[in-house]
Structures are given as structure tokens and as C-alpha cells.
Design an enzyme around this catalytic site. Sequence first.
Site, PDB file in Angstrom:
ATOM      1  N   GLY A  46       0.845  -1.194   0.000  1.00  0.00           N
ATOM      2  CA  GLY A  46       0.000   0.000   0.000  1.00  0.00           C
ATOM      3  C   GLY A  46       0.874   1.234   0.000  1.00  0.00           C
ATOM      4  N   GLN A  51       3.018   9.949   1.459  1.00  0.00           N
ATOM      5  CA  GLN A  51       4.339   9.291   1.527  1.00  0.00           C
ATOM      6  C   GLN A  51       5.234   9.686   0.348  1.00  0.00           C
ATOM      7  OE1 GLN A  51       2.443   5.219   2.375  1.00  0.00           O
ATOM      8  NE2 GLN A  51       4.339   5.144   3.572  1.00  0.00           N
ATOM      9  N   CYS A  94       5.905  -0.031   7.673  1.00  0.00           N
ATOM     10  CA  CYS A  94       5.564   1.170   6.903  1.00  0.00           C
ATOM     11  C   CYS A  94       6.784   1.593   6.099  1.00  0.00           C
ATOM     12  CB  CYS A  94       5.130   2.285   7.842  1.00  0.00           C
ATOM     13  SG  CYS A  94       4.635   3.792   6.983  1.00  0.00           S
ATOM     14  N   LEU A  95       6.559   1.893   4.832  1.00  0.00           N
ATOM     15  CA  LEU A  95       7.678   2.302   3.968  1.00  0.00           C
ATOM     16  C   LEU A  95       8.296   3.614   4.451  1.00  0.00           C
ATOM     17  CD1 LEU A  95       6.101   1.393   0.505  1.00  0.00           C
ATOM     18  CD2 LEU A  95       7.961   0.185   1.681  1.00  0.00           C
ATOM     19  N   HIS A 136      -4.500   1.276   7.614  1.00  0.00           N
ATOM     20  CA  HIS A 136      -3.150   1.857   7.703  1.00  0.00           C
ATOM     21  C   HIS A 136      -3.019   3.040   6.733  1.00  0.00           C
ATOM     22  CE1 HIS A 136       1.427   1.234   7.913  1.00  0.00           C
ATOM     23  NE2 HIS A 136       1.284   2.023   6.860  1.00  0.00           N
ATOM     24  N   GLU A 137      -3.517   2.869   5.501  1.00  0.00           N
ATOM     25  CA  GLU A 137      -3.392   3.942   4.484  1.00  0.00           C
ATOM     26  C   GLU A 137      -4.306   5.126   4.804  1.00  0.00           C
ATOM     27  OE1 GLU A 137      -0.898   3.538   2.907  1.00  0.00           O
ATOM     28  OE2 GLU A 137      -0.693   1.368   2.911  1.00  0.00           O
ATOM     29  N   HIS A 140      -2.777   7.340   7.262  1.00  0.00           N
ATOM     30  CA  HIS A 140      -1.782   8.259   6.664  1.00  0.00           C
ATOM     31  C   HIS A 140      -2.453   9.535   6.168  1.00  0.00           C
ATOM     32  CE1 HIS A 140       2.144   6.307   6.561  1.00  0.00           C
ATOM     33  NE2 HIS A 140       1.666   5.192   6.009  1.00  0.00           N
TER      34      HIS A 140
HETATM   35  O1  GNR Z   1       4.090  -2.479   2.587  1.00  0.00           O
HETATM   36  C1  GNR Z   1       3.425  -2.358   3.620  1.00  0.00           C
HETATM   37  N1  GNR Z   1       3.118  -3.458   4.355  1.00  0.00           N
HETATM   38  C2  GNR Z   1       2.207  -3.467   5.388  1.00  0.00           C
HETATM   39  C3  GNR Z   1       2.154  -4.582   6.206  1.00  0.00           C
HETATM   40  C4  GNR Z   1       1.254  -4.650   7.241  1.00  0.00           C
HETATM   41  C5  GNR Z   1       0.377  -3.615   7.449  1.00  0.00           C
HETATM   42  C6  GNR Z   1       0.414  -2.488   6.650  1.00  0.00           C
HETATM   43  C7  GNR Z   1       1.315  -2.409   5.613  1.00  0.00           C
HETATM   44  S1  GNR Z   1       1.333  -1.016   4.582  1.00  0.00           S
HETATM   45  C8  GNR Z   1       3.007  -1.016   4.077  1.00  0.00           C
HETATM   46  C9  GNR Z   1       3.267   0.064   3.055  1.00  0.00           C
HETATM   47  C10 GNR Z   1       3.018   1.427   3.659  1.00  0.00           C
HETATM   48  O2  GNR Z   1       3.762   1.979   4.403  1.00  0.00           O
HETATM   49  N2  GNR Z   1       1.869   1.988   3.377  1.00  0.00           N
HETATM   50  O3  GNR Z   1       1.552   3.162   3.922  1.00  0.00           O
HETATM   51 NI    NI Z   2       2.647   3.269   5.815  1.00  0.00          NI
END
Ligand code: GNR
Ligand code: NI
Length: 173
Positions: A46, A51, A94-95, A136-137, A140
Site C-alpha cells: 500500500g 508518503q 511502513c515504507l 493503515h493507508e 496516513h
Molecule cells: O508495505 C506495507 N506493508 C504493510 C504490512 C502490514 C500492514 C500495513 C502495511 S502497509 C506497508 C506500506 C506502507 O507503508 N503503506 O503506507
Molecule cells: Ni505506511
Amino acid sequence: MAILPIIELPDPRLRLVSQPVSEVDAEVRKLMDDMLETMYDAPGIGLAAIQVAVAKRVLVIDVAKEEEEPRPLCVANPEIVWSSEEKNVYQEGCLSIPEYYEDVERPEKVRVRYLDRDGKVQEIEADGLLSTCFQHEIDHLNGVLFIDHLSRLKRERVTKKFVKAARLRGDDE
Ligand code: GNR
Ligand code: NI
């Protein structure tokens, strides 16, 4: 298409509340396409527009496994219209917080309404990894990071680590 740089903790832009798009026009579609390429390159499942330093309520998701056909989702102006009482724990990463992983508890299922790449209203009921990823997204887009769901001790520990690493790199000089 283009691979865009991903901003990382402690970049203050990660705390911005992103603005809705007025419509899914060519500019938003290009952003979605660039974000997909950036996400696949990272690789991640995601990516939210903030980001890549764009404060728009746009995100992309693909939770297909490596051996499966890709299933890209392009999402604008998402709204969680329902979430389950039941909770689930997933180990998240999270990236924008590279190489840090922790368990996070969130609602097990969510219903999300959004505009797709064609500007069409879609509604999807997500569970499992897709549900976690949507939540999660969408966090953000509201300036919220997964570490905000952890204890203060864990959050402060990881934040300090990234502040120190940025200082050693001389990021703010
Ligand atoms: O790549 C991602 N893996 C992930 C694993 C578990 C829960 C959420 C994520 S999202 C993350 C990419 C990211 O930072 N998206 O904002
Ligand atoms: Ni993230």
C-alpha cells in the site's frame, strides 16, 4: 510513469491532514499510476500520497501474493462507513518507517466507500490483510502512523532512533 521518492520519519509532512480531491482527473490518475509504480518498486502492499509528499486523499493498494496476478486498487477520498466490533492483530510495517515492525490491533473488517481510477463510487468490504492495509493507508491521510497505535515507550523509542539517524545524515543542514 515514474518512481517517486518516499519520505520517512521524522519528516513533518507525514503529520499533515491530506485534502480531498475535487474529481479524479488526469492529474490524479497520473499520481495513482506513479504511486503504483513506486509501491511495486519498494516493494510494498500500500502507499498513501503523503508518503510521496502529495497531501491529497489518494492511496493505492495491492495485497496479491507474489505468485498471484496483480490486483491494483486505486482509491481517492476513502471513507470508512462501517467497522466491525471484532478486532484483529497484524504485524505492520511502513515504507516511511523502514525496517520497523510491530503488532497493531484494529477492527477485523471495514466497509470503505471511495472513488476509483475512473471517478466511479465504489464500496468494498475488506477483511484480513486488505482491511489492515486500508486502515493503515487511511490513517496516513489523517497524519496518523501505525506507531501511534503502540505504547508511548515504543513510539518514542522508534521516533528517537529515526531522529538520530536523520541528524547523523545531516538531513536538516
Ligand atoms: O508495505 C506495507 N506493508 C504493510 C504490512 C502490514 C500492514 C500495513 C502495511 S502497509 C506497508 C506500506 C506502507 O507503508 N503503506 O503506507
Ligand atoms: Ni505506511
